[in-house]
Design a protein around this motif. Structure first.
Motif, mmCIF file in Angstrom:
data_model
loop_
_atom_site.group_PDB
_atom_site.id
_atom_site.type_symbol
_atom_site.label_atom_id
_atom_site.label_comp_id
_atom_site.label_asym_id
_atom_site.label_seq_id
_atom_site.Cartn_x
_atom_site.Cartn_y
_atom_site.Cartn_z
ATOM 1 N N ASP A 161 0.818 -1.211 0.000
ATOM 2 C CA ASP A 161 0.000 0.000 0.000
ATOM 3 C C ASP A 161 0.857 1.269 0.000
ATOM 4 O O ASP A 161 1.757 1.427 0.824
ATOM 5 N N GLY A 162 0.571 2.145 -0.946
ATOM 6 C CA GLY A 162 1.195 3.458 -0.978
ATOM 7 C C GLY A 162 2.563 3.538 -1.620
ATOM 8 O O GLY A 162 3.143 4.633 -1.700
ATOM 9 N N GLU A 176 3.894 3.394 -4.739
ATOM 10 C CA GLU A 176 4.112 4.279 -5.885
ATOM 11 C C GLU A 176 4.047 5.753 -5.480
ATOM 12 O O GLU A 176 4.882 6.560 -5.907
ATOM 13 N N ASN A 177 3.070 6.101 -4.670
ATOM 14 C CA ASN A 177 2.934 7.494 -4.249
ATOM 15 C C ASN A 177 4.123 7.950 -3.403
ATOM 16 O O ASN A 177 4.627 9.071 -3.561
ATOM 17 N N VAL A 178 4.583 7.072 -2.509
ATOM 18 C CA VAL A 178 5.727 7.412 -1.655
ATOM 19 C C VAL A 178 6.977 7.632 -2.499
ATOM 20 O O VAL A 178 7.697 8.626 -2.323
ATOM 21 N N THR A 213 6.688 10.863 -4.623
ATOM 22 C CA THR A 213 6.810 12.073 -3.803
ATOM 23 C C THR A 213 8.250 12.296 -3.354
ATOM 24 O O THR A 213 8.789 13.408 -3.487
ATOM 25 N N SER A 237 3.368 2.222 8.250
ATOM 26 C CA SER A 237 3.155 2.160 6.807
ATOM 27 C C SER A 237 4.149 3.056 6.090
ATOM 28 O O SER A 237 4.608 4.070 6.642
ATOM 29 N N ASN A 248 3.405 5.060 3.893
ATOM 30 C CA ASN A 248 2.742 6.362 3.732
ATOM 31 C C ASN A 248 3.159 7.347 4.821
ATOM 32 O O ASN A 248 3.157 8.561 4.594
ATOM 33 N N ASP A 249 3.502 6.845 6.007
ATOM 34 C CA ASP A 249 3.896 7.721 7.106
ATOM 35 C C ASP A 249 5.204 8.450 6.823
ATOM 36 O O ASP A 249 5.500 9.472 7.445
ATOM 37 N N ILE A 253 6.192 10.000 4.130
ATOM 38 C CA ILE A 253 6.066 11.255 3.372
ATOM 39 C C ILE A 253 6.076 12.450 4.331
ATOM 40 O O ILE A 253 6.792 13.441 4.112
#
Length: 234
Positions: free
Chosen positions: A108-109, A111-113, A116, A225, A227-228, A230
């Motif tokens: 999860d996340g 590609e975005n991480v 960014t 995660s 995501n944290d 970023i």
């Protein structure tokens, strides 16, 4: 714990179980292996003996699916007192081929991480295992363009990281490693003066486990995660 990373210029990412699923497939393969050999031993005993065989063979085969296949074959011969059938050996090899052909399932996340962070930092991939298999997974993942450098190490110890950073002309104080293994992705970096963030995966290979007394959260962060990260690095 408050921690800042103002000096960081380069971020390294582990691959297996940090960017994509890996250990889950090994556990599934172990279950299939136990089912094939259940007339010779109990599943728990087979698991224990297979792990011992893997550890014995690391110096010969290194990490990855191919070494795992060879260890399964050797273990089958040993448990059966060399009476295992050719058909069962073929099924063991098929277990390994199925592992190699598994789809690359991104966590999860991811590609975005990577997208960014790549706008601000130089990203490198630092993994271990079989070169061909890791190259295949990276190509299938669609993530290759986020990384300035790809490194597949034979092992992830302090000496391996030190040589890599020296080769890439990266100061330890400017390097942050992110991964799911305390043993391979976190503690060696802390010990050479770099930074590390631990992102646990729900399943950990026994070889990557470390004693509780080394879990010193005063020296590294653990996040739930990717995501944290970023917010931490913004």
């Amino acid at each position: 714990m408050d921690k800042t990373y103002r000096s960081i210029k380069v971020i390294g990412f582990d691959a297996d179980d940090t960017l994509w699923v890996n250990e889950t497939y090994f556990r599934e393969a172990e279950q299939e292996f136990c089912n094939l050999l259940n007339k010779f031993e109990t599943p728990n005993k087979i698991d224990q003996e297979l792990f011992k065989m893997e550890m014995k063979n690391l110096e010969y085969y290194g990490y990855g699916v191919k070494g795992f296949i060879l260890s399964m074959v050797e273990m089958a011969l040993e448990l059966s007192n060399n009476t295992i059938s050719n058909l069962t050996i073929a099924k063991i090899i098929d277990i390994g081929k199925d592992m190699i052909n598994k789809p690359v399932e991104l966590l999860d996340g991811v590609e975005n991480v990577l997208k960014t962070l790549s706008n601000k930092y130089r990203l490198i991939l630092v993994t271990k295992g079989d070169l061909l298999d890791q190259e295949r997974k990276l190509e299938k993942s669609g993530l290759i363009n986020f990384f300035h450098h790809i490194e597949v190490l034979s092992d992830k110890k302090e000496v391996n990281y030190t040589k890599l950073l020296r080769h890439l002309d990266i100061k330890p104080s400017e390097f942050l490693m992110i991964g799911n293994s305390l043993k391979s992705d976190v503690l060696p970096l802390i010990n050479i003066g770099a930074e590390a963030i631990h992102v646990p995966f729900h399943t950990t290979w026994a070889h990557e486990e470390v004693p509780v007394n080394v879990h010193d959260n005063a020296t590294y962060l653990t996040v739930s995660s990717l995501n944290d990260i970023i917010q931490l690095m913004s």
